[in-house]
Write a protein that holds these residues in place. Sequence first.
Motif, PDB file in Angstrom:
ATOM      1  N   ARG A 237      35.630  37.756  48.201  1.00 52.17           N
ATOM      2  CA  ARG A 237      34.867  36.542  48.513  1.00 52.17           C
ATOM      3  C   ARG A 237      34.007  36.728  49.751  1.00 52.17           C
ATOM      4  O   ARG A 237      32.836  36.335  49.774  1.00 52.17           O
ATOM      5  N   SER A 238      34.580  37.307  50.803  1.00 54.64           N
ATOM      6  CA  SER A 238      33.832  37.454  52.055  1.00 54.64           C
ATOM      7  C   SER A 238      32.672  38.429  51.900  1.00 54.64           C
ATOM      8  O   SER A 238      31.700  38.360  52.658  1.00 54.64           O
ATOM      9  N   ALA A 239      32.759  39.332  50.921  1.00 59.60           N
ATOM     10  CA  ALA A 239      31.659  40.256  50.650  1.00 59.60           C
ATOM     11  C   ALA A 239      30.562  39.606  49.808  1.00 59.60           C
ATOM     12  O   ALA A 239      29.556  40.251  49.499  1.00 59.60           O
ATOM     13  N   GLY A 240      30.756  38.336  49.432  1.00 56.68           N
ATOM     14  CA  GLY A 240      29.753  37.644  48.634  1.00 56.68           C
ATOM     15  C   GLY A 240      29.733  38.075  47.187  1.00 56.68           C
ATOM     16  O   GLY A 240      28.727  37.912  46.499  1.00 56.68           O
ATOM     17  N   ILE A 241      30.844  38.625  46.695  1.00 54.59           N
ATOM     18  CA  ILE A 241      30.925  39.059  45.298  1.00 54.59           C
ATOM     19  C   ILE A 241      31.369  37.877  44.449  1.00 54.59           C
ATOM     20  O   ILE A 241      32.478  37.360  44.616  1.00 54.59           O
ATOM     21  N   TYR A 242      30.515  37.440  43.565  1.00 54.29           N
ATOM     22  CA  TYR A 242      30.830  36.325  42.675  1.00 54.29           C
ATOM     23  C   TYR A 242      31.687  36.862  41.536  1.00 54.29           C
ATOM     24  O   TYR A 242      31.277  37.767  40.808  1.00 54.29           O
ATOM     25  N   HIS A 243      32.905  36.317  41.376  1.00 53.64           N
ATOM     26  CA  HIS A 243      33.893  36.898  40.467  1.00 53.64           C
ATOM     27  C   HIS A 243      34.097  35.999  39.254  1.00 53.64           C
ATOM     28  O   HIS A 243      34.621  34.892  39.359  1.00 53.64           O
ATOM     29  N   VAL A 244      33.672  36.483  38.099  1.00 52.78           N
ATOM     30  CA  VAL A 244      33.850  35.767  36.839  1.00 52.78           C
ATOM     31  C   VAL A 244      35.030  36.386  36.092  1.00 52.78           C
ATOM     32  O   VAL A 244      35.071  37.603  35.881  1.00 52.78           O
ATOM     33  N   GLY A 245      35.981  35.560  35.691  1.00 53.91           N
ATOM     34  CA  GLY A 245      37.118  36.020  34.913  1.00 53.91           C
ATOM     35  C   GLY A 245      37.026  35.549  33.475  1.00 53.91           C
ATOM     36  O   GLY A 245      36.706  34.387  33.218  1.00 53.91           O
ATOM     37  N   ILE A 246      37.289  36.448  32.531  1.00 51.60           N
ATOM     38  CA  ILE A 246      37.358  36.105  31.109  1.00 51.60           C
ATOM     39  C   ILE A 246      38.748  36.478  30.629  1.00 51.60           C
ATOM     40  O   ILE A 246      39.124  37.653  30.645  1.00 51.60           O
ATOM     41  N   GLY A 247      39.529  35.472  30.242  1.00 51.54           N
ATOM     42  CA  GLY A 247      40.914  35.689  29.851  1.00 51.54           C
ATOM     43  C   GLY A 247      41.122  35.466  28.367  1.00 51.54           C
ATOM     44  O   GLY A 247      40.933  34.358  27.867  1.00 51.54           O
ATOM     45  N   LEU A 248      41.517  36.519  27.649  1.00 51.28           N
ATOM     46  CA  LEU A 248      41.732  36.449  26.202  1.00 51.28           C
ATOM     47  C   LEU A 248      43.216  36.359  25.897  1.00 51.28           C
ATOM     48  O   LEU A 248      44.021  37.132  26.427  1.00 51.28           O
ATOM     49  N   SER A 249      43.596  35.420  25.050  1.00 55.53           N
ATOM     50  CA  SER A 249      44.984  35.334  24.600  1.00 55.53           C
ATOM     51  C   SER A 249      45.018  34.834  23.167  1.00 55.53           C
ATOM     52  O   SER A 249      44.007  34.360  22.640  1.00 55.53           O
ATOM     53  N   GLN A 250      46.171  34.955  22.531  1.00 55.54           N
ATOM     54  CA  GLN A 250      46.330  34.469  21.170  1.00 55.54           C
ATOM     55  C   GLN A 250      46.662  32.984  21.192  1.00 55.54           C
ATOM     56  O   GLN A 250      47.377  32.509  22.071  1.00 55.54           O
ATOM     57  N   SER A 251      46.145  32.258  20.198  1.00 59.71           N
ATOM     58  CA  SER A 251      46.362  30.812  20.156  1.00 59.71           C
ATOM     59  C   SER A 251      47.842  30.461  20.099  1.00 59.71           C
ATOM     60  O   SER A 251      48.281  29.469  20.696  1.00 59.71           O
ATOM     61  N   ASN A 252      48.617  31.282  19.385  1.00 58.14           N
ATOM     62  CA  ASN A 252      50.040  30.976  19.226  1.00 58.14           C
ATOM     63  C   ASN A 252      50.901  31.541  20.347  1.00 58.14           C
ATOM     64  O   ASN A 252      52.114  31.326  20.374  1.00 58.14           O
ATOM     65  N   ALA A 253      50.282  32.281  21.272  1.00 54.80           N
ATOM     66  CA  ALA A 253      51.036  32.849  22.392  1.00 54.80           C
ATOM     67  C   ALA A 253      50.113  32.962  23.600  1.00 54.80           C
ATOM     68  O   ALA A 253      49.736  34.057  24.012  1.00 54.80           O
TER      69      ALA A 253
END
Length: 435
Positions: A237-253
């Motif tokens: 954060r302090s380095a100004g790096i914008y961090h986007v997270g994409i989290g994949l999971s199964q609908s049933n778990a």
Amino acid sequence: MEPFDPVDTNAVGATRVGKANNALLPSLVCGAHGLIGSIVVAVLYHATDGARDIGSFVSWLLAGIVGISFDVLILMDETEPLKHEVAGGEIHRDRPGTDPDDARVPAAQQFVEQLLIKQQDEGFATNVRVAGFGQLYNAAPGAGGTYGGWTALNESSLSKINSVIAAQADRDSELYTNYANAFAGAYEDFSRSEQPDACKMLVTFTDGALTAEGPASADVEAKDAICRPGGLADQIRSAGIYHVGIGLSQSNAPTDFSLFKGVTSGEGERCGELPAFGAFYPANSAGSLFASFRQALGTPGAASGERVASESFDVMLDDSIDAVRFTVIARDDLGPDAHVVLTAPDGSTVDLLGDGETQLGGANVQWSAVQQPVQQVDGTMQLQPGQSWEGLWKLSFTDFAADQADGRVFNTVRIQPDSHLQVTSIAAQQPQRQR
């Protein structure tokens, strides 16, 4: 997800810009031309989204003033659960994992392709780096594997970058998702770019919660390395790096992404002392994975939202603008005959099938539609000289399977930067139905 909510900014250019969600911030700041435009964006951001770390924000602001450039690092999970189900510490090779068809590969490739289009539209320069992780950051200098280095994004380099991403289809044998090593490696990799003053974006894709090789205490130590005051989350954060997270999971778990969300968007578990600087997008299907990567590209002047297949996505256009881009992605499989229809204010329609071009409601419309690996349409609309397209336009699916009326659909319509903006031009009209 909230419906599009415009905010007036009549002080500069008499335009109206949509409420900035977190993913729009890099585009808004780094895409702002000139000091006044950047300051207005800064005021809008703080007014609509609350306080943020001013040091990180100013680093984005200055990058937009002195010369627009981006460093984008795509960090890909390379663990076994992508291919096979892992439960109770055992790999079940007879059961599919979260991404058995490798949808993450074309989704990430499309992200880069759309980034190139965005770059050409908005006039900035981009360096792209692809990396992978499991227990270690696998793209570190001297590590095995062919990940390439920082590459200037342009028409000639696109195939090279996408070939590096394509190799991810065979990288799914790691056993641990050690966020600490991954984030540390990515943080160091940004220093190896040849654009020291660039706006920095880290896009991390994973299907797993934090795990580290070793005894149970290894997970605790890895989390501490990330979340302690001044730890990796704060350093990014302090380095100004914008961090986007994409989290994949199964609908049933569904996977517990509370820590991942805390690191990126700040919505989950508290992690670090500095305010979060990023966004998190969940996915539980191939279509939603494509949509999440597309959302990571967030664009100012865009109306975006999720509808169900039985609802249309409505936008108001007026003649003060002359060009827009649109995207429709089915998050769920809507059936073999499902396709998108564009309806003009006068009620005339066109079925968006394959690749095509036509005139409709005063606009020249071009589009490219595909059914595999997901049902998707990308297109442009250009106001024809001497014509008017003012009124309500609709994007909607038709001929979807009877049991898919509630299938989820992601939509976005954005003003092209070379359009002439005078007043509010795009607004999603329908309230979103909660599911």
